[in-house]
Motif scaffolding. Structure first.
Motif, PDB file in Angstrom:
ATOM      1  N   VAL A  28       0.799  -1.224   0.000  1.00  0.00           N
ATOM      2  CA  VAL A  28       0.000   0.000   0.000  1.00  0.00           C
ATOM      3  C   VAL A  28       0.835   1.279   0.000  1.00  0.00           C
ATOM      4  N   GLY A  29       2.164   1.166   0.026  1.00  0.00           N
ATOM      5  CA  GLY A  29       3.041   2.333   0.024  1.00  0.00           C
ATOM      6  C   GLY A  29       4.207   2.118   0.972  1.00  0.00           C
ATOM      7  N   GLU A  30       5.010   3.160   1.155  1.00  0.00           N
ATOM      8  CA  GLU A  30       6.141   3.052   2.067  1.00  0.00           C
ATOM      9  C   GLU A  30       5.656   3.307   3.487  1.00  0.00           C
ATOM     10  N   ARG A  31       5.847   2.317   4.344  1.00  0.00           N
ATOM     11  CA  ARG A  31       5.350   2.396   5.719  1.00  0.00           C
ATOM     12  C   ARG A  31       6.498   2.681   6.686  1.00  0.00           C
ATOM     13  N   ARG A  32       6.307   3.702   7.520  1.00  0.00           N
ATOM     14  CA  ARG A  32       7.221   4.004   8.614  1.00  0.00           C
ATOM     15  C   ARG A  32       6.399   4.076   9.898  1.00  0.00           C
ATOM     16  N   VAL A  33       7.001   3.709  11.004  1.00  0.00           N
ATOM     17  CA  VAL A  33       6.335   3.796  12.296  1.00  0.00           C
ATOM     18  C   VAL A  33       7.192   4.681  13.198  1.00  0.00           C
ATOM     19  N   GLY A  34       6.603   5.763  13.651  1.00  0.00           N
ATOM     20  CA  GLY A  34       7.274   6.643  14.601  1.00  0.00           C
ATOM     21  C   GLY A  34       6.809   6.292  16.000  1.00  0.00           C
ATOM     22  N   LEU A  35       7.699   5.748  16.822  1.00  0.00           N
ATOM     23  CA  LEU A  35       7.357   5.390  18.197  1.00  0.00           C
ATOM     24  C   LEU A  35       7.449   6.633  19.072  1.00  0.00           C
ATOM     25  N   VAL A  36       6.360   6.955  19.758  1.00  0.00           N
ATOM     26  CA  VAL A  36       6.333   8.124  20.632  1.00  0.00           C
ATOM     27  C   VAL A  36       7.114   7.792  21.899  1.00  0.00           C
ATOM     28  N   THR A  37       8.144   8.582  22.178  1.00  0.00           N
ATOM     29  CA  THR A  37       8.977   8.353  23.355  1.00  0.00           C
ATOM     30  C   THR A  37       8.707   9.354  24.475  1.00  0.00           C
ATOM     31  N   GLY A  38       7.912  10.380  24.205  1.00  0.00           N
ATOM     32  CA  GLY A  38       7.582  11.384  25.222  1.00  0.00           C
ATOM     33  C   GLY A  38       7.189  12.691  24.588  1.00  0.00           C
ATOM     34  N   GLY A  39       7.253  13.733  25.399  1.00  0.00           N
ATOM     35  CA  GLY A  39       6.902  15.062  24.916  1.00  0.00           C
ATOM     36  C   GLY A  39       6.109  15.817  25.965  1.00  0.00           C
ATOM     37  N   ARG A  40       5.525  16.923  25.518  1.00  0.00           N
ATOM     38  CA  ARG A  40       4.730  17.740  26.429  1.00  0.00           C
ATOM     39  C   ARG A  40       3.648  18.467  25.650  1.00  0.00           C
ATOM     40  N   PHE A  41       2.652  18.949  26.388  1.00  0.00           N
ATOM     41  CA  PHE A  41       1.636  19.813  25.802  1.00  0.00           C
ATOM     42  C   PHE A  41       1.347  20.925  26.801  1.00  0.00           C
ATOM     43  N   HIS A  42       1.021  22.093  26.284  1.00  0.00           N
ATOM     44  CA  HIS A  42       0.803  23.246  27.154  1.00  0.00           C
ATOM     45  C   HIS A  42      -0.092  24.246  26.454  1.00  0.00           C
ATOM     46  N   GLY A  43      -1.042  24.781  27.221  1.00  0.00           N
ATOM     47  CA  GLY A  43      -1.940  25.760  26.648  1.00  0.00           C
ATOM     48  C   GLY A  43      -3.049  26.119  27.601  1.00  0.00           C
ATOM     49  N   PRO A  44      -3.991  26.936  27.129  1.00  0.00           N
ATOM     50  CA  PRO A  44      -5.061  27.405  28.003  1.00  0.00           C
ATOM     51  C   PRO A  44      -6.030  26.300  28.439  1.00  0.00           C
ATOM     52  N   ALA A  45      -6.183  25.243  27.671  1.00  0.00           N
ATOM     53  CA  ALA A  45      -7.133  24.184  28.032  1.00  0.00           C
ATOM     54  C   ALA A  45      -6.526  23.160  28.973  1.00  0.00           C
ATOM     55  N   ALA A  46      -5.264  22.842  28.783  1.00  0.00           N
ATOM     56  CA  ALA A  46      -4.603  21.814  29.593  1.00  0.00           C
ATOM     57  C   ALA A  46      -3.109  21.828  29.308  1.00  0.00           C
ATOM     58  N   SER A  47      -2.368  21.310  30.268  1.00  0.00           N
ATOM     59  CA  SER A  47      -0.921  21.162  30.120  1.00  0.00           C
ATOM     60  C   SER A  47      -0.512  19.857  30.783  1.00  0.00           C
ATOM     61  N   GLY A  48       0.608  19.313  30.334  1.00  0.00           N
ATOM     62  CA  GLY A  48       1.103  18.084  30.931  1.00  0.00           C
ATOM     63  C   GLY A  48       2.163  17.454  30.054  1.00  0.00           C
ATOM     64  N   VAL A  49       2.253  16.125  30.128  1.00  0.00           N
ATOM     65  CA  VAL A  49       3.278  15.392  29.391  1.00  0.00           C
ATOM     66  C   VAL A  49       2.638  14.391  28.435  1.00  0.00           C
ATOM     67  N   VAL A  50       3.394  14.071  27.392  1.00  0.00           N
ATOM     68  CA  VAL A  50       3.039  12.991  26.474  1.00  0.00           C
ATOM     69  C   VAL A  50       3.777  11.762  26.988  1.00  0.00           C
ATOM     70  N   LEU A  51       3.040  10.703  27.242  1.00  0.00           N
ATOM     71  CA  LEU A  51       3.645   9.488  27.774  1.00  0.00           C
ATOM     72  C   LEU A  51       4.276   8.661  26.661  1.00  0.00           C
ATOM     73  N   PRO A  52       5.344   7.922  26.967  1.00  0.00           N
ATOM     74  CA  PRO A  52       5.919   7.015  25.972  1.00  0.00           C
ATOM     75  C   PRO A  52       4.948   5.871  25.679  1.00  0.00           C
ATOM     76  N   GLY A  53       5.044   5.331  24.467  1.00  0.00           N
ATOM     77  CA  GLY A  53       4.249   4.151  24.119  1.00  0.00           C
ATOM     78  C   GLY A  53       3.294   4.331  22.963  1.00  0.00           C
TER      79      GLY A  53
END
Length: 153
Positions: A28-53
């Motif tokens: 179906v095309g070239e497939r890549r998988v990006g594994l989320v290892t973390g991160g963060r989010f921040h703003g007026p509605a909510a803030s916190g961390v992006v969990l790995p997995g």
């Protein structure tokens, strides 16, 4: 009858860290998988961390555009967990996409990266997100994707 205007509210900026894995050319095309290892989010509605997995199952078609299919988990500062699911599209001129693939910093104005987002969370202060459809404008610097997330009103 006139079309209804599109209204939105900025919710937060989400910054992900990812590790890429190339599956290669598939039927179906070239497939890549990006594994989320973390991160963060921040703003007026909510803030916190992006969990790995989480993971982004990216599919690049013969037209050069990449279809995004992502599931990830956020944890707000108060501890509430938020599942996030989004699909999207990243497209642009071949030379811009090649520079991005090579790890160069590319001006986000030179390509298109948009997503449609749904949230899932248990009862709590952020359970109103369960009834929101959101959209995001994305950019892809070398360190990982960044999304400015807006609730569609």
């Amino acid at each position: 009858m006139d079309p209804l205007p599109l209204k939105s509210d900025f919710l937060f900026r989400m910054e992900l860290t990812v590790e890429g894995t190339l599956l290669g050319a598939t039927p179906v095309g070239e497939r890549r998988v990006g594994l989320v290892t973390g991160g963060r989010f921040h703003g007026p509605a909510a803030s916190g961390v992006v969990l790995p997995g989480g993971a982004d199952w990216m599919l690049t078609g013969s037209d050069g555009a990449t279809r995004l299919d992502v599931r990830a988990m956020l944890r707000a500062e108060d501890g509430q967990l938020i599942g996030i699911t989004y699909t999207g599209l990243r497209a642009g001129p071949p030379e811009v996409l090649a520079r991005m693939a090579a790890g160069e910093v590319v001006d986000p104005a030179t390509y298109y990266m948009r997503t449609a987002i749904r949230f899932e969370t248990a009862p709590g202060p952020l359970d109103w997100l369960n009834k929101v459809l959101a959209v995001a404008i994305g950019q892809r610097p070398p360190q990982g994707p960044i999304y400015d997330v807006y609730a569609v009103l």
